[in-house]
Each structure stands twice: as structure tokens, then as C-alpha cells.
Design an enzyme around this catalytic site. Structure first.
Site, mmCIF file in Angstrom:
data_model
loop_
_atom_site.group_PDB
_atom_site.id
_atom_site.type_symbol
_atom_site.label_atom_id
_atom_site.label_comp_id
_atom_site.label_asym_id
_atom_site.label_seq_id
_atom_site.Cartn_x
_atom_site.Cartn_y
_atom_site.Cartn_z
ATOM 1 C CG ASP A 277 -1.647 -1.341 1.104
ATOM 2 O OD1 ASP A 277 -2.105 -1.565 -0.009
ATOM 3 O OD2 ASP A 277 -2.253 -1.788 2.283
ATOM 4 N N GLY B 298 1.657 3.131 -2.707
ATOM 5 C CA GLY B 298 1.243 3.907 -3.838
ATOM 6 C C GLY B 298 1.708 2.997 -5.204
ATOM 7 C CE LYS B 299 2.607 -2.714 -4.007
ATOM 8 N NZ LYS B 299 2.356 -2.183 -2.817
ATOM 9 C CG ASN C 240 -2.411 -11.039 -2.393
ATOM 10 O OD1 ASN C 240 -2.380 -10.835 -3.527
ATOM 11 N ND2 ASN C 240 -1.552 -11.584 -1.652
ATOM 12 C CB ALA C 241 -2.330 -6.491 -5.070
ATOM 13 N N GLY C 242 -4.365 -4.524 -3.734
ATOM 14 C CA GLY C 242 -5.341 -3.623 -4.149
ATOM 15 C C GLY C 242 -4.686 -2.013 -4.494
ATOM 16 C CG HIS C 243 -1.779 -2.160 -6.999
ATOM 17 N ND1 HIS C 243 -0.860 -2.755 -7.925
ATOM 18 C CD2 HIS C 243 -1.734 -2.678 -5.709
ATOM 19 C CE1 HIS C 243 0.051 -3.529 -7.125
ATOM 20 N NE2 HIS C 243 -0.353 -3.681 -5.846
ATOM 21 C CD GLN D 57 0.904 -9.016 -2.437
ATOM 22 O OE1 GLN D 57 1.636 -9.335 -3.219
ATOM 23 N NE2 GLN D 57 -0.334 -8.738 -2.695
ATOM 24 C CB THR E 294 -7.815 -5.669 -0.596
ATOM 25 O OG1 THR E 294 -6.904 -5.535 -1.567
ATOM 26 C CG2 THR E 294 -8.447 -7.336 -0.768
ATOM 27 C CB THR E 295 -9.770 -6.159 3.770
ATOM 28 O OG1 THR E 295 -8.888 -5.238 4.411
ATOM 29 C CG2 THR E 295 -9.267 -7.350 3.276
ATOM 30 N N GLY E 296 -11.015 -2.868 3.348
ATOM 31 C CA GLY E 296 -11.492 -1.755 4.142
ATOM 32 C C GLY E 296 -11.168 -1.749 5.627
ATOM 33 C CG ASP F 204 -0.261 14.485 0.222
ATOM 34 O OD1 ASP F 204 0.581 13.590 -0.002
ATOM 35 O OD2 ASP F 204 -1.746 14.188 0.024
#
Ligand code: GDP
Ligand code: IMO
Ligand code: MG
Length: 416
Positions: A13, A15-16, A38-41, A221, A296-298, A329
């Protein structure tokens, strides 16, 4: 640059997705080479955020092609959902998606097994429950199915029968959806992919094209979740290093640059050691400002300070040539910015963990640095210089907002 890799240097996570998306229009191909859903981009398209779990972060209306490499584990239903969502913004995107038939399939049983393993233990890992661990376990155990079995129905039905028997003998009635039903579903998904216009091709099938094309490898990841070098057993079940592009059929020696993406602070979702974790008010402030909730899971992400020994470790393990710092930022307005410069382990201070065991034992040693109001401030330049000097890597780009164009090259800082 013809070939670059984007790698997470922390616990994911970083920022990829945003960074891959920023560069993607300059590359012929964007390749995902590890992990699965499992990734969430998160990427922004016309100001709207999209979360890619499997799809490489290409521009929906751009020219670059997306390749999903053989070392991934693929949930076809999830992939179709993502392609359809992107097709609404960029019609024709599906015809730029290439799936390597060597890729391993995540089946519904893997997701059920992931949830069962998490609920049946008193020490859950906090997985994403996307079936990743069970799928990679079956791959290593030489069970399970690759994508090409969808084109050989006998191989498919025999493989499904075998795997179902095995899962039922271990988990009984908790495994649902028999082999016949699963077979039918998989064939439907295959037909849907074909009618969307998705391509099936190995890296060898494409070798003529790929030889002269530019390629961006988008990691998933982060090094601290890597199966070998991360905070084991609180890791994912695959390698997260740039070197693993080799398992998708590409040559590591052809990489011109390996960019390590690092947030200006640290986060982690799920269980496991986190030496610089901060639990007070400042962590809530960072979580809210940085919207640190799992893509991915919140789940709320755990928050901590930038950890330079861990960053140095990540740079060494994944052969990172330069860094991209994100979310600078978010720290604007935080009174005191802490940066971990050393790990005290059994009374001795070291500037890099010798092995992943050290993450369990480390007491962080901090430096406090003045905060900044904008990327144009001298205090911000000093922060960057401090990180560069301590870690021994150049920070090539600085991301200062979630949108694709909110990024500066190091030498543009005065415009920030
Ligand atoms: P990934 O898994 O490494 O691609 O990262 P995620 O997408 O899971 O999480 C990164 C989050 O930070 C996403 O919501 C991005 O939109 C957001 N993001 C990326 N870069 C920046 C940045 O420089 N500043 C801010 N405020 N948000 C960013
Ligand atoms: P991206 O690519 C953050 C974490 C899970 C859990 C551990 C094992 O978006 O950076 P798994 O489902 O892989 O078996 O879970 O790994 N994890 C991630 N954390 N970002 C990710 O991916 C992650 N992928 C897995 O939270 O702690
Ligand atoms: Mg993510």
C-alpha cells in the site's frame, strides 16, 4: 528507459498503483508478476478512483498492453469484474489484456480454505481471504490447476475431482460447490474472457514483440511481506521482490531501474511486527488524512513512522536502484515528524536488520525532524536529503497527492 520495475518497500500500500499508472503511458507493456487479488492498487482515471486487484495499472484509454505473468495466482471472476469496470471507461481495453496460460488458478475452494484457516486458529494472520495462501500452497504441493487446463476439459475435470476430494477429506462439509459445478463455472468464465476479447499468450509466444518493447513491471505487496525476507510468518505466500519477474519469464539483467516505492511514514494491515508503530492521536490524524483504509478489505491500516533500517533492508533485498516517495502531503501540519534511524537489539544499535528475526526484537531509535508546509520548504528538502544519505539511494520522484499527475521529479521541487 526500456525496462523498469516498481516494488513496494514496506508492508504494501505504498502507492505502487498510482506510480505504475503515472509511468504506464510511456511503456508498451505493464506486467503484473506476483501475488493475486490480495493486492489493491488504487489509480485515478478522470478524477475517479479505481482499485485494481489483478489488472495491471494501465490507462484504460491508452495504448499500453497489460500482461498477467505466470507467477501470479488468478481469480478469474475477479479479473472479469475489473476488466468490465475498466471497459466502461476505456472500451477495447480487454483486447489489450494478455493472460499467460501458465498462471495458477485461485478456485472458490481456496477462498473458503483461507477463511477456514483464519477462523480456526487462535492466531490469525489477518489475510485478505482472497485464497492466496491456499492457492500458492497447492501450487508448491504440485496440486491444483493452471489456466491452460481450461482448454483441456479432461485435464480440468480430473484435476478438479482430485483437488475436491483432498479438500473435502481435510475440511468436510465446510468446502462447498462440487467439482461438476466448479467445472461448469470455470468454462463459463473462460467463454466470458474469450468474448471480452482477452488474449492468451505465454511470454515465449510474445518473445518477438517483447524483445524490442518497453516494459514496466508492477510489483504487488512489499518487501516486508515477502515470503522469504518479510516478517515471517506474518507475510504473504509469494515473493514480492523485483527479481521474481524471472518466474514470469523475464530477464532480471535487462532491468534498467528498480524503483522502490516508500511512503513518508509506514502502514501495515493484518497482524505482525511493526517496530515503528504509533498508536496515539497522531496516528489517527495520519490515518484520516492519508485515508489509510485497506483497498482490498477496508480494514483500518496500522500507522507508524518511516523506518530507515527497514527501508535499507528492502533496498538490499530487492536490488532497488532508486526511490519514489509517496504521500508526503499527508505529513503537512504534523508537528513533529519522527524517523527511525536504528534498531536497538539486545543493547546494540544497528542500521539494518540482519534477518527478518530482528523485526521481532527491534526497539526503534528515532530522530525528530521539523515538518513542512509544502514540498517547496527547506525542511522538506532536508528530510529528503536525510533519507537519501541514511539509506544510500536517490529519491527520484515525490508524490504529493493521490491523482496521477500529483508527482514531481526531484529537480522540480521548487515548483511544488
Ligand atoms: P498500492 O497497493 O501500493 O498500489 O497502494 P494503495 O492503492 O493500496 O494505497 C495507496 C493509497 O494512497 C491510495 O488510496 C492512493 O490513491 C493514495 N495515494 C497514492 N499516492 C498518494 C500521495 O502521494 N498522496 C496521497 N494523499 N495519497 C496518495
Ligand atoms: P498491495 O499490492 C497490504 C497482507 C495481508 C496480511 C498478509 C497475508 O495492495 O500493496 P494474504 O491475503 O496475502 O495471504 O495476507 O499480507 N497483504 C497486504 N497488505 N497490501 C497488499 O497488497 C497486501 N497483500 C497482502 O493484510 O497481513
Ligand atoms: Mg494496496
Amino acid at each position: 528507459m526500456k525496462r523498469i520495475a516498481i516494488v513496494g518497500t514496506q508492508w504494501g500500500d505504498e502507492g505502487k498503483g498510482k506510480i505504475a499508472n503515472y509511468f504506464s503511458s510511456h511503456f508498451d507493456w505493464v506486467v503484473r508478476y506476483s501475488g493475486g487479488a490480495n493486492a489493491g492498487h488504487t489509480v485515478y482515471v478522470d478524477g475517479i478512483p479505481y482499485v485494481n486487484h489483478l489488472l495491471p495499472s494501465v490507462e484504460p484509454s491508452g495504448h499500453s498492453k497489460a500482461f498477467l505473468g505466470s507467477s501470479m495466482v488468478l481469480d478469474l471472476e475477479q479479473l472479469i469484474e475489473e476488466i468490465k469496470a475498466m471497459e466502461r471507461t476505456g472500451p477495447g481495453l480487454a483486447s489489450r489484456v494478455y493472460l499467460d496460460p501458465e498462471v495458477f488458478l485461485v478456485l472458490p475452494w481456496h477462498k473458503q480454505e483461507d477463511a477456514l484457516l483464519e477462523t480456526r486458529t487462535d492466531k490469525p494472520l489477518g489475510t485478505t481471504r482472497r485464497g492466496i495462501g491456499p492457492a500458492y500452497t497447492d501450487k508448491v504441493s504440485r496440486k491444483g490447476l493452471k489456466l491452460y487446463s481450461l482448454f483441456d476439459e479432461q485435464m480440468l475435470s480430473e484435476g478438479l475431482e482430485r483437488l475436491y476430494e483432498e479438500k473435502r477429506s481435510r475440511y468436510g462439509e465446510d468446502i462447498t460447490g462440487g467439482p461438476v459445478q466448479t467445472h461448469e463455472t470455470l468454462l463459463e468464465l473462460r467463454e466470458e474472457l474469450i468474448s471480452l476479447g482477452v488474449n492468451f499468450a505465454t511470454s515465449l509466444d510474445l518473445s518477438e514483440q517483447l524483445r524490442n518493447d518497453s516494459i514496466l513491471f508492477e510489483g504487488a505487496q512489499g518487501v516486508l511481506l515477502d515470503l522469504d525476507f518479510g516478517t515471517y510468518p506474518y507475510v504473504t505466500s509469494s515473493s514480492c521482490l523485483a527479481q521474481v519477474i524471472a518466474s514470469s519469464g523475464f530477464s532480471v539483467s535487462e532491468l534498467d531501474e528498480v524503483f522502490g516505492v516508500v511512503k513518508a511514514y509506514a502502514t501495515r494491515v493484518g497482524t505482525g511486527p511493526f517496530p515503528t508503530e504509533e498508536e496515539g492521536n497522531v496516528s489517527s490524524e495520519i490515518r484520516e488524512k492519508g485515508r489509510e483504509y485497506g483497498a482490498t478489505t477496508g480494514r483500518p491500516r496500522r500507522i507508524g513512522w518511516l523506518d530507515l533500517p527497514a527501508l535499507r533492508y528492502a533496498c538490499e533485498k530487492s536490488a532497488i536502484t532508486s526511490l519514489i516517495m509517496t504521500k508526503v502531503d499527508v505529513l503537512v501540519g504534523i508537528d513533529e515528524i519522527k524517523v527511525c534511524t536504528g534498531y536497538r537489539i539486545n543493547g546494540r544499535i544497528s542500521d539494518i536488520p540482519a534477518s527478518s528475526y530482528d523485526f521481532f526484537k527491534a526497539e526503534p531509535v528515532y530522530n525528530s525532524l521539523p515538518s513542512w508546509k509544502s514540498t517547496g520548504d527547506t525542511s522538506f528538502s532536508r528530510f529528503l536529503e536525510f533519507v537519501e544519505r541514511t539509506v544510500g539511494r536517490r529519491i527520484a520522484y515525490i508524490s504529493h497527492g493521490p491523482e496521477t499527475n500529483q508527482i514531481l521529479q526531484r529537480n522540480e521541487l521548487s515548483k511544488g
